[in-house]
Design an enzyme around this catalytic site. Structure first.
Site, PDB file in Angstrom:
ATOM      1  N   ASN A  58       0.828  -1.207   0.000  1.00 21.12           N
ATOM      2  CA  ASN A  58       0.000   0.000   0.000  1.00 21.12           C
ATOM      3  C   ASN A  58       0.863   1.258   0.000  1.00 21.12           C
ATOM      4  OD1 ASN A  58      -2.374  -1.477   0.105  1.00 21.12           O
ATOM      5  ND2 ASN A  58      -2.792  -1.059   2.248  1.00 21.12           N
ATOM      6  N   ARG A 380     -10.817  -3.780 -14.001  1.00 17.25           N
ATOM      7  CA  ARG A 380      -9.724  -4.684 -13.624  1.00 17.25           C
ATOM      8  C   ARG A 380     -10.246  -6.104 -13.749  1.00 17.25           C
ATOM      9  NH1 ARG A 380      -6.002  -1.256 -11.232  1.00 17.25           N
ATOM     10  NH2 ARG A 380      -6.846   0.471  -9.998  1.00 17.25           N
ATOM     11  N   ARG A 410      -5.166   2.188 -13.059  1.00 19.19           N
ATOM     12  CA  ARG A 410      -3.773   2.312 -12.641  1.00 19.19           C
ATOM     13  C   ARG A 410      -3.154   0.981 -12.256  1.00 19.19           C
ATOM     14  NH1 ARG A 410      -4.149   6.273  -8.863  1.00 19.19           N
ATOM     15  NH2 ARG A 410      -3.735   7.882 -10.406  1.00 19.19           N
ATOM     16  N   HIS A 440     -15.517   3.577 -14.757  1.00 15.02           N
ATOM     17  CA  HIS A 440     -15.344   2.815 -13.522  1.00 15.02           C
ATOM     18  C   HIS A 440     -16.598   2.024 -13.163  1.00 15.02           C
ATOM     19  CE1 HIS A 440     -14.511   2.502  -9.042  1.00 15.02           C
ATOM     20  NE2 HIS A 440     -13.374   2.074  -9.555  1.00 15.02           N
ATOM     21  N   TYR A 473     -12.369  -9.222  -1.485  1.00 11.58           N
ATOM     22  CA  TYR A 473     -13.115  -7.984  -1.319  1.00 11.58           C
ATOM     23  C   TYR A 473     -14.586  -8.287  -1.066  1.00 11.58           C
ATOM     24  CZ  TYR A 473      -9.183  -5.438  -3.524  1.00 11.58           C
ATOM     25  OH  TYR A 473      -7.954  -4.910  -3.825  1.00 11.58           O
ATOM     26  N   ARG A 569     -13.946   3.032   4.985  1.00 13.02           N
ATOM     27  CA  ARG A 569     -12.809   2.154   5.239  1.00 13.02           C
ATOM     28  C   ARG A 569     -11.483   2.900   5.227  1.00 13.02           C
ATOM     29  NH1 ARG A 569     -11.911  -0.613   0.557  1.00 13.02           N
ATOM     30  NH2 ARG A 569      -9.960   0.471   0.237  1.00 13.02           N
ATOM     31  N   HIS A 597     -15.358  -3.332   0.540  1.00 13.02           N
ATOM     32  CA  HIS A 597     -15.268  -2.627  -0.743  1.00 13.02           C
ATOM     33  C   HIS A 597     -16.628  -2.206  -1.287  1.00 13.02           C
ATOM     34  CE1 HIS A 597     -14.189  -2.227  -5.126  1.00 13.02           C
ATOM     35  NE2 HIS A 597     -13.163  -1.611  -4.567  1.00 13.02           N
TER      36      HIS A 597
END
Length: 716
Positions: A58, A380, A410, A440, A473, A569, A597
């Protein structure tokens, strides 16, 4: 990390800064909460090690993107202040302090875990812990697997300083020639293809890092020389990709940009060991450390690499394995996704319910002769994607298949370019979306021929179509055959593929066009209800809340008497509990076995929450300016009674009731672990042991009852 309180800094004094926390410092506080789980005695030791590894990965990404962006602003003399009033230079200074503090906490956690691992039979050697019993094997391994792929390079005027790639690690050796005593300096760059930690064969788990193994074999690497000392270093570079407006070919642009990323400005230099001052000065000079952070440590560098040790086959040192359930609703229809969805809406709660339902939905669409078209967004998809395989199969079966592949995801840009080429080769119509906006939204749309006409089946998700992260997630997958959703989904795809701005949407709210306005309209209704003396409450679950306009709207609601409970979160720039501003707002963060998530909004709509007339939404968007103004996102209303109950009275309520994995945000920016109380509640354990509502089908009435959650008034 030993403390149970973590704090957001920023040096705020008065004015606008009283209203907000700094975004970057809030993120660092989030990562400290992640790191705190490495010291959680309730977790098995390898799971604690996993959290340490995650905190390292992270932090790397944060430095390569967020800190790199701030450093770039400082170099370009951009003085635009953040929402709490700090300039880029002030933020960099505060971040440096927090990063160094975080790195020290990581070293403390690593020291603690090494002791616990050794007690459990897992040993990590270093170059000071020489084990004669393993010396021969390590020497042979070095000669066979490492020596052939590393290249020593003298550091002197005759040799140009080698390029150190992003996330690259190297070793500087100070040497003396045995024959004449001449001293020289050599650099060895460690190829990223080599494993970071190497397991020595045997029943006992003994690991050594690749850098320590190289240092132990200095005499084989430099015959005729005597080692005087060495130092290990690691480099992080600017990894953000900026889109140029004049970029005509996005695919070609990204292929070039990915190469440029590897050569970005240095953002972090980590030094391990007792570096020779001349060697350190050489590194600093050659790497061009303008605005870079330099960290010196006697411990480990690159904590993300510890994930290799977490893979050790010791189930007794990990969480008990969990197998996701396959929804009974679908099984009642012999696995036919379309039959179960056509009966009524269904929501799948990952990872407690299997992601295979989503894959089966697409596989069945690919093989169903009545399916004529599939449209799919891909943000993704992972590197082994069953979703991609299903789309390819559908195209090869002659169906019309459209895939919106987001190149701007990214660190997944390269993978997405690969999938795009595979899809195009199979005959899929691949669209790359907007130049300025990321797509997205998570949506699948299947058009099926039924009874002489067409019916549209839709999947809307809060998470990515990624089979690996879907096991980690927590996300929601909403399936519906409601024609209103189908018509809106069609307009969404026309907007992405043809820039046709949607008109008269019946169900969905799409950003950057309407989503913000829909949220404001719901918040304003709660404000009006509060002023009219009616119950007024807002519950929300997000990954991040940074948008000042949305925060101000929530402040306005709090001032009107609306009770607001937020589960955020990660980053939260909203200050809760400030008298006259946010005294009716509480904020908690949940960190646990699974990564929270899913994104949910719930508005009381004139009655105490939870209630059946509440307005409930799931969304792909967080409360960030980029999600609301610069991305294509979806806000999906939940109307079906059973699904509404599940999202509001089961998923959302369980998050609010959790005490075992929750941290509470205080007005001063500190987070403290929530007291477990007399009746501790762990939402992950609850969902692992209790089936969801909408996925039960007939079993909901005939099978084991799902324990009903109850809100303790005044406790949330």
């Amino acid at each position: 990390m030993t403390t149970e309180t973590v704090r957001v800094g920023g040096g705020q004094t008065a004015g606008a800064e009283v209203r907000y926390f700094n975004r970057e410092l809030s993120w660092l506080t989030f990562n400290q909460r992640v790191l705190a789980e490495a010291s959680n005695p309730d977790y098995p030791v390898l799971e604690r090690l996993r959290f340490l590894s995650i905190s390292g990965s992270n932090l790397d990404e944060f430095l390569m993107v967020r800190v790199a962006g701030l450093a770039g602003q400082v170099r370009r003399q951009i003085e635009e202040v953040s929402i709490e009033g700090m300039t880029p230079s002030q933020q960099l200074g505060a971040i440096r302090e927090k990063v160094i503090e975080l790195e020290l906490d990581q070293q403390k956690a690593w020291e603690e875990l090494q002791v616990l691992l050794a007690e459990c039979g897992i040993t990590i050697l270093d170059d000071d812990k020489r084990e004669p019993a393993h010396a021969r094997w390590m020497k042979d391994y070095f000669q066979e697997h490492i020596l052939p792929v590393i290249t020593p390079q003298a550091i002197d005027p005759a040799h140009p300083f080698p390029f150190v790639a992003n996330q690259g690690m190297g070793i500087l050796f100070a040497l003396s020639r045995i024959a004449d005593g001449a001293e020289l300096m050599e650099m060895v760059l460690i190829p990223q293809s080599l494993p970071r930690f190497i397991r020595i064969p045997g029943e006992e788990a003994i690991y050594i890092s690749v850098e320590d193994l190289i240092c132990l074999n200095v005499e084989l690497l430099f015959p005729g020389f005597r080692g005087l000392g060495h130092g290990v270093f690691r480099v992080l570079r600017d990894s953000d990709i900026e889109i140029e407006e004049e970029a005509e070919d996005l695919v070609r642009y990204y292929r070039t940009a990915i190469q440029r990323r590897r050569r970005g400005m240095v953002i972090l230099l980590q030094l391990q060991g007792k570096f020779d001052p001349a060697a350190e000065a050489l590194l600093r000079n050659q790497l061009g450390l303008d605005k870079a952070i330099v960290i010196k440590t006697g411990g480990l560098i690159g904590f993300g690499g510890l994930s290799k040790i977490v893979e050790e086959d010791r189930p007794d040192l990990k969480f008990e394995p969990y197998t996701p359930r396959y929804p009974e609703r679908v099984l009642e229809h012999d696995g036919d996704c379309f039959a179960s969805i056509s009966e009524k809406d269904i929501v799948i709660h990952h990872p407690y319910e299997s992601f295979e339902v989503v894959v089966d939905f697409l596989r069945q669409a690919a093989s169903d002769p009545d399916v004529v078209a599939i449209k799919q967004t891909l943000y993704r998809a992972g590197n082994q994607s069953s979703v991609i395989a299903a789309l390819i199969a559908a195209a090869e079966a002659g169906k019309s298949v459209t895939a919106v592949v987001e190149l701007k995801a990214r660190f997944d840009e390269e993978q997405n370019l690969f999938w795009a080429s595979q899809l195009e080769r199979a005959g899929v119509q691949v669209i790359y979306g907007f130049v300025d906006w990321k797509t997205h939204a998570k949506v699948s749309m299947v058009v099926r021929r039924e009874k002489g006409s067409y019916r549209t089946y839709c999947h809307f998700g809060t998470g990515n179509y990624h089979p690996v992260t879907a096991r980690i997630y927590t996300d929601l997958s909403f399936f519906t055959a409601d024609p209103k959703f189908g018509r809106d989904a069609g307009k969404l795809f026309n907007f992405i593929t043809g820039y046709v701005e949607p008109q008269k949407l019946e169900m969905l709210a799409i950003s950057p066009l309407f989503l913000r306005d829909r949220l404001y309209e719901c918040i304003d209704r709660e404000i009006a209800n509060a002023r009219a003396g009616k119950p007024a409450t807002i519950w929300a679950k997000l990954n991040a809340l940074t948008d000042s306009k949305l925060i101000n709207r929530l402040y306005e609601a709090s001032q009107a008497g609306v009770m607001i409970a937020l589960v955020i979160r990660g980053i939260c720039c909203l200050r809760p509990g400030i008298e006259g501003l946010s005294e009716n707002i509480t904020v908690k963060s949940i960190i646990g076995r699974f990564l929270e998530h899913s994104r949910i909004w719930a508005f009381a709509n004139g009655a105490e929450l939870p209630n059946r007339r509440a307005r409930v939404f799931i969304t792909s968007a967080d409360g960030m300016s980029r999600n609301l103004d610069r991305r294509v996102e979806l806000l999906v209303p939940i109307r079906n009674r059973t699904v509404h109950d599940q999202v509001l009275s089961q998923v959302m309520l369980a998050n609010l009731l959790d005490t075992e994995q929750s941290w509470v945000l205080a007005p001063d920016g500190s987070y403290a672990r929530m007291e477990k109380g007399e009746t501790p509640f762990n939402l992950h354990r609850y969902f692992m042991t209790n089936p969801s509502l909408s996925g039960r089908g007939a079993a909901l009435t005939s099978g084991r009852k799902v324990p009903k959650l109850a809100l303790r008034r005044g406790k949330v």
